[in-house]
Design a protein around this motif. Sequence first.
Motif, PDB file in Angstrom:
ATOM      1  N   ARG A 118      20.128  14.767 -53.971  1.00 16.28           N
ATOM      2  CA  ARG A 118      18.887  14.109 -53.565  1.00 16.28           C
ATOM      3  C   ARG A 118      18.319  14.742 -52.297  1.00 16.28           C
ATOM      4  NH1 ARG A 118      20.757   8.643 -52.306  1.00 16.28           N
ATOM      5  NH2 ARG A 118      22.785   9.664 -52.205  1.00 16.28           N
ATOM      6  N   ARG A 119      17.055  14.450 -52.008  1.00 19.24           N
ATOM      7  CA  ARG A 119      16.419  14.981 -50.809  1.00 19.24           C
ATOM      8  C   ARG A 119      17.161  14.493 -49.561  1.00 19.24           C
ATOM      9  NH1 ARG A 119      10.127  13.563 -51.243  1.00 19.24           N
ATOM     10  NH2 ARG A 119      10.977  11.502 -51.708  1.00 19.24           N
ATOM     11  N   GLY A 120      17.202  15.346 -48.552  1.00 20.22           N
ATOM     12  CA  GLY A 120      17.848  14.974 -47.297  1.00 20.22           C
ATOM     13  C   GLY A 120      19.276  15.505 -47.202  1.00 20.22           C
ATOM     14  N   LYS A 121      19.821  15.466 -45.994  1.00 21.78           N
ATOM     15  CA  LYS A 121      21.176  15.964 -45.765  1.00 21.78           C
ATOM     16  C   LYS A 121      22.219  14.971 -46.244  1.00 21.78           C
ATOM     17  CE  LYS A 121      20.095  18.849 -41.735  1.00 21.78           C
ATOM     18  NZ  LYS A 121      20.409  19.126 -40.300  1.00 21.78           N
ATOM     19  N   TRP A 122      23.362  15.537 -46.670  1.00 19.28           N
ATOM     20  CA  TRP A 122      24.532  14.747 -47.051  1.00 19.28           C
ATOM     21  C   TRP A 122      24.235  13.773 -48.209  1.00 19.28           C
ATOM     22  CZ3 TRP A 122      26.931  17.979 -44.308  1.00 19.28           C
ATOM     23  CH2 TRP A 122      26.585  18.252 -42.990  1.00 19.28           C
ATOM     24  N   ASN A 123      23.303  14.164 -49.071  1.00 22.11           N
ATOM     25  CA  ASN A 123      22.947  13.282 -50.188  1.00 22.11           C
ATOM     26  C   ASN A 123      23.411  13.813 -51.541  1.00 22.11           C
ATOM     27  OD1 ASN A 123      21.790  11.088 -48.946  1.00 22.11           O
ATOM     28  ND2 ASN A 123      19.725  11.934 -48.950  1.00 22.11           N
ATOM     29  N   THR A 124      24.312  14.783 -51.522  1.00 25.76           N
ATOM     30  CA  THR A 124      24.854  15.318 -52.773  1.00 25.76           C
ATOM     31  C   THR A 124      26.045  14.478 -53.212  1.00 25.76           C
ATOM     32  OG1 THR A 124      24.171  17.559 -52.175  1.00 25.76           O
ATOM     33  CG2 THR A 124      25.837  17.347 -53.900  1.00 25.76           C
ATOM     34  N   GLU A 125      26.069  14.109 -54.488  1.00 26.62           N
ATOM     35  CA  GLU A 125      27.203  13.358 -55.011  1.00 26.62           C
ATOM     36  C   GLU A 125      27.425  13.687 -56.475  1.00 26.62           C
ATOM     37  OE1 GLU A 125      26.575   9.029 -55.768  1.00 26.62           O
ATOM     38  OE2 GLU A 125      24.697   9.381 -54.677  1.00 26.62           O
ATOM     39  N   VAL A 126      28.596  13.344 -56.963  1.00 25.38           N
ATOM     40  CA  VAL A 126      28.955  13.580 -58.356  1.00 25.38           C
ATOM     41  C   VAL A 126      28.924  12.252 -59.104  1.00 25.38           C
ATOM     42  CG1 VAL A 126      30.728  14.372 -59.955  1.00 25.38           C
ATOM     43  CG2 VAL A 126      30.381  15.581 -57.780  1.00 25.38           C
TER      44      VAL A 126
END
Length: 256
Positions: free
Chosen positions: A93-101
């Motif tokens: 997702r947009r923004g930092k630290w917004n990656t997830e599985v």
Amino acid sequence: DPLNNTAAAIAIPRDMWVAIPGFGYYKINTAYRFGELYDLPGGGPALAVQTVEEFLGVPIDYYAQVDFQAFVDFIDHINGIKITFDEPYTIDRRGKWNTEVLEPGTYVLDGEYTLAYARDRHSDGDDFDRSARQLDVIMKIRDRILEFDQLPSLVMNAPAIYEDLSTGIRINMSLNQIIQLAWKAMDIPFENIQMVVIGPEYISIGKSPDNLDILIPHPDKIRLLRDEVFGTGGLVAPADRKSTRLNSRHRIRARM
């Protein structure tokens, strides 16, 4: 096609090498930038429309340009869309630290998640897969609206919703035309809708004169696809002989 109660869409990958009227050959997504940069009549949307018309040989009456935030807000207005993942899916997702599985399963994705899903390019098929996902998102939006019979309330609240989203939308249709089109679109059976991507079988991969990766279209194949999807014949070809001459003159390198 309101007479035959059918609908169709063709997704054009952004690296397609096409003639942009007044500018020569560039990637197709450059048309919008040139229209804005040179302040042409109608701006980016108008030049993008003209470019696609000449590429596909299909007249375009209306366009809609929706920015990221308006897209996110609209998805939230319909309470998200339902997506099923058969294997773990990494979403950024947009923004930092917004990656997830996301683990396998069915999810109702809100606007930010849906935007990330539609924009993702990190699959083996790269932009082809992304184009297919974006068409899938359009169908999932339709499914969501039908699932909860949301169209009557969306129409009733259309002025307020449009006001909320209007800063992120450029469109050459009136609100009444949008509503009429929406009613018609909801009426078309799923099996009467075709959604296709101009994929690897319709292009060659090459390099532009300034060494960018590009997709060189096969005009005859694309013309046949266009006629199959839109069910019309006798239209202007999606590319003319000038493309062959220019490709030769600029020594575009292609590989199958």
